[in-house]
Scaffold this active site. Sequence first.
Site, mmCIF file in Angstrom:
data_model
loop_
_atom_site.group_PDB
_atom_site.id
_atom_site.type_symbol
_atom_site.label_atom_id
_atom_site.label_comp_id
_atom_site.label_asym_id
_atom_site.label_seq_id
_atom_site.Cartn_x
_atom_site.Cartn_y
_atom_site.Cartn_z
ATOM 1 N N ASP A 23 -14.326 5.165 9.630
ATOM 2 C CA ASP A 23 -14.626 4.981 8.208
ATOM 3 C C ASP A 23 -15.067 3.536 7.966
ATOM 4 O OD1 ASP A 23 -14.975 5.672 5.598
ATOM 5 O OD2 ASP A 23 -12.858 5.577 5.051
ATOM 6 N N LYS A 79 0.850 -1.185 0.000
ATOM 7 C CA LYS A 79 0.000 0.000 0.000
ATOM 8 C C LYS A 79 0.889 1.239 0.000
ATOM 9 C CE LYS A 79 -3.922 2.130 2.389
ATOM 10 N NZ LYS A 79 -4.903 2.006 3.480
#
Length: 468
Positions: free
Chosen positions: A226, A121
């Site tokens: 989130d 990532k």
Amino acid sequence: MKLDVNVLRYLSKDDFRVLTAVEMGMRNHEIVPAELIVRIASLRHGGTYKVLKNLLKHKLLHHDSSKYDGFRLTYLGYDFLAIKTMVNRGVFSSVGRQIGVGKESDIFEIANEDGTIMAMKLHRLGRTSFRAVKSKRDYLRHRSSFSWLYLSRLAALKEFAFMKALQEHGFPVPNAVDCNRHCVIMSLVQGYPFVQVKQLQNPDTVFEKIIGIVVRLAEHGLIHCDFNEFNIMIDDDENITIIDFPQMVSVSHRNAEMYFDRDVACIIKFFSKRFNLSFDANADDSDSDTESDSVKPRFSSIQKASGFLDKELSASGFSRKEQADIEKFTEKIDGSDDEEIEDDEETEDDEEIEDNEDHDSSKLNASDIQKFDSLCSLTKDDDDEQPGNSGDVVEVQQNSEGKNEDASDEVEDEEQEDNPELEERLAKQRRRAIQAARAGRKTHASRNSYKDKGGKSSHNSKIQKGNW
């Protein structure tokens, strides 16, 4: 920006040395001058400008001459520095296709020498789609100035720390492998994004698992902030894995309840639309609270008793005050109950003694005040009839003080032999009576002090009043 790792094959040690020099110069420069890059790189045979030209050709650097002439790193150049470091560590040896794109990061497949496939990532903060990072995230904390590369590095470090801690506490998260700059290496989750799932065999069970994860996080002191279908992975066996952790905050955050309710509302809304689940509590008043808590948990009903991950990870909203409160709560002092009992007994005894002393002193003070009022009235009459006889009044007061002292001495001599505590009390009372008498003399002597002029004494003022 597309990541083309084939360029890595054609980069030399000098190229990476110059890239590192630009990175070091960007710690305190927005645009790094070429002269500073030359000094930091310190290439043996020179040729720094030739290397800069080569890096510009591959778009690893950006040349800026708007304010003053200099260079800065691009995200591609920052990617190459992170990938080169990971390869030198032996974390992975090849980079594959891109498997995910987000508003803050890109995700690629990688593999090590054993053929194990993992996920890489790369955080890319500052994209046009999400530039409100300073107000939406707490990466900067107390800092005022920033660069997007530095913010991406902070986000990667924070996500790696959260992932590592949650993995140790048994949460369904990817396995964190390594972290460098803005790059995070983790295990590849064998599953699909939850947003792509159209059908479930047991939607109720999956819903309970997901809500249970939200509650467990809150019990450990964290809120995801989130938690939606885009950050949940599910496999063929309907096992859940959560991802994306940089925005997590502490339950001590001032908006913690709002974030918690928003996460729960996102899950309920998705399940109600996608899988047609109804969450209306059609029950009696006695059972409505329990059913509503099981379907939609409330932030106020969650007990933070499973750990303090927000303290360990310094999550957003966790201040020093909360840390001090936790340290006081976790401290175990031996014999605290006994000390409290002893302190209570001592304070009770002291309060009784003080009450008795105050009661006795109040009596004496009242009697003294009456005597002094009578003396003051006598002196007033004497002043009206024979002004200038203030010396007689002083002598009367002194005689009365001597009488009071003699009387108190006689009482002390009689009671000293009986009880030593009375001796101390009487001594205190005598001191208070003497102080009160002296205070009375001072106030009486200063009755005509406001008439003094030119530094004359009160006695002379009385004489002058008599002569008038």
